[in-house]
Write a protein that holds these residues in place. Sequence first.
Motif: not given
Length: 915
Positions: A485, A852-854, A456-458, A450, A453, A542
């Motif tokens: 997402s 982890y997603s967007k 990507w958010r966590v 990641f 990036s 995933e």
Amino acid sequence: MSALECSSSDSDDNNNPAPPLRGAKSKSKKKRSLPPQETINKIWSRFSASRFSKATVILPQISGSSQTVAPSNPRPNNLLVSEDFERAVLECRTRVRKLIKECKRVNMRYRDPDFDIDWDLKWEKGHCLNGLVDPKFEISRHAFESPTSMVPKAVKRVHEIFNKPTFLKEKISPADVMQGNLGNCWLMASLTALANMEVGIQRICVEYDTKIGIYGFVFHRDGEWIISIIDDKLYLKSPDWDSPSVQRHLLEQIDREDVEKEYRMTYQTGSQALFFAHCRDQNETWLPLLEKAYAKAHGDYAALSGGWIGEGLEDLTGGVTTELLTSDILDTDEFWDNEILKVNKEFLFGCSTGLLDGGYGSRDGITEGHAYVIMDARNLSTGERLVKLRNPWGKGKKGNWEGPWSDGSKEFTPEAQRELSHKFGNDSVFWISFEDLLRKYQHFDRTRLFMDSAGWRVTQKWISVEVPWHAKFEEKFQIILTKESPVVLVLSQLDDRYFNGLQGQYRFRLQFRLHEADSPGEEDYIVRSHGNYLMERSVVTELKSLRAGTYSVSVMVAADRDINMPSVEDIVKEQCQQKVDNDKLAQVGMAYDFAHSKGTAHMESRATARRAQEKREAREARIAIRRKNWEKRHLTRDIIRKQEKKNREKRELKQSKDAARAREKEEKGPKDAAVQTEDVKEVIEKEGQEGQDAQTEAPPKPATELETQSLNGNGQGVQTDNMSTSFIESQGTPETPKSGLNTPPSHITIPIHYQGGPPAPEPPYRSRQSKDSSTQRYPRSLPQHSRYITSDGESSASPISDSDDMYSDNDSTLKPRPVNSQTSTANKKVKESDEDEPEPWNAVCIVGLRVYSKDEGLEVKDFEEGIDDLVKIDEKKEEEDGMDGTDADVEDHGDGKDGEDDEVVNEKKMDVAGK
């Protein structure tokens, strides 16, 4: 002296002789065996802990050091991955620059107070080398003198070791990585993969000053980035000139102008002089310093012995690793096109073989049980699919592939060599075909990156899980996704490498399943985690796309217990009892406390919820008992009322008959009355004379069980005989006396009773009087003042107490029995016999779900979140309802005249309590 004599002697000493034969017989008596099912139930009841618990704090009174202090500001959730990393980098730079100013102010190089390897080695502590238990490096003066002992011999600073030290070059080559005298090939392979990237190493080497000798690094651990700041002291293979050594003795035999300088140049200069990992370049220093910073982050160097490439890549990159078995790959072509070809961009790969079978031989030059890293993958113009690998040993051709496409093989034509830009050499780098890679290597660690990036958010959440002996899936987390997402789910447990020695007896294996919130069925899941054979720290799954909605995550934690391993409390007790310094326990204990702080809040909320649940259950049980006793009491009152009515009718009938008999006597005349009186007097005088003769002829007898003592007006005991009892029985109760006989004879003593009521007959049975007391005990009699008063004012000696006796569960007329000393002794013996039983099952695992997603609005919750608020609401509701769990919850407010009002009042309170 025999056992029998010992028993007799002990009895004499205690002035309480016991029959020895009976004691011997009781000792030889065989313990009664339970039926099979009861025996099994008893085993499980002892095996499972009633309350699961876990030690979360080892050193409550010791403040943490710089590396273990929790951040003052809690880590926010749903951050961009790059933003989270930059936050840790900024903090590390700030701290390093502050230390640089301090060193310049006092004109001193930086010395790390938390990881001073020089002082630790000179004083032969070994805390920076060894863990809390089972030291790997035996530190002693004899080890320093021996050239063959595998232990560091000296410590020097970088400027003392290297002629022209260089920390980071513009271009770092993976071939620079060389493994030292430590079994951390998994870490060296991870660093090789990182060095193969464009800015992999520079990314985690945040801030440094080579002149002052300070270096700051960041590593990813337990879902967050941590900081490790070190000085530039490194371990050497050879001792100092001042220490006795074979090398010094040999050099002193040669005629040199400056023998000490020659010794330093020969044995303590350049990368080859380092004891642990080093670069191939004799003046490059990034690898040993990074290895030292990683060792400090985990407590010591010994903690780095043994591991998995995937774990190392996660710690260095912040990525997510999936364990892949070659036999599990469904479509090898898709694996090549979508994963292997994306190496160094979206993925990093490590590979190994012989791990599952325990083999440590060689497969066509490939060493089993050893870590390799995939550096590149190419499609040749001829259609060949080749993969470039490196052995982190970096020492010649040992451990390198010897089959097709190896260095010097016939397949490696000059055209292929030019196309691959490959040079033959002893750099431990080789090429292998994709088919041979799948055939020779059994195990792959695939790490998703990641670093770029890409939005990507966590978000993460940590909880504690009480692990039953038989594992099962339980709903633990809730995920709220606001838009469609891609999603990467990671369920991980604490990394126990950095509190090595305090792992305890349990090892945990994790699994999870993702369900839709409205379909939590056992088999109705969307996806489940990919089970791992070797990597136990985390499991991953995933999804390329997941639509918006609410989802639940069911977690299963399986535990294995090794009873030969010491528990955490055993280790702490052993360390405290040893007459040594407690520096190592303090260091590992602080790391343990820092790690378990992630689950402490959840464990406290669970304990609060458990206490609240136990309080509710106890309160409900008390209410149920009081309800039962209330019903029993009112039922008894109804029975008493009916009996009172029957007794009243009998008395009225008897009184009418007595009145009729009295009228008949009056009609008979005075003559018959006088004759009857004379006859009665004669009988009484005769009986009295016989009693006096008996007292004169025979001595007084001791009282029997049916004979008691009563008190006269002066408080002295007066003996009564069987005649008094027979007289009272013949005359009836005081309420219904025999006609014409209103008083007993003068020599009959009537017991004194409470004031305010007629005397009652003594019960036909009495308890044996004790030697030390002159009072009598009436086990089942009712005191005079407790007589039941009916609605018409009549008294009744009811055998059932109206208040106290109603609260007995077994029998409404029985009082609590005193504790039997023999019973308590028997229970003590049973308890002593249970000391040999194994310790109960008590496995608690702290796990975290990282998503982890967007999706900017993603939320992760646990199912027990907000339990404190629910408890407060429940307690507030109890206060409003007046149900505080006391005996007043179900209280009788009636006046005893009619049970209807009491029943109405209590039924209303029961309805409130049952909510």
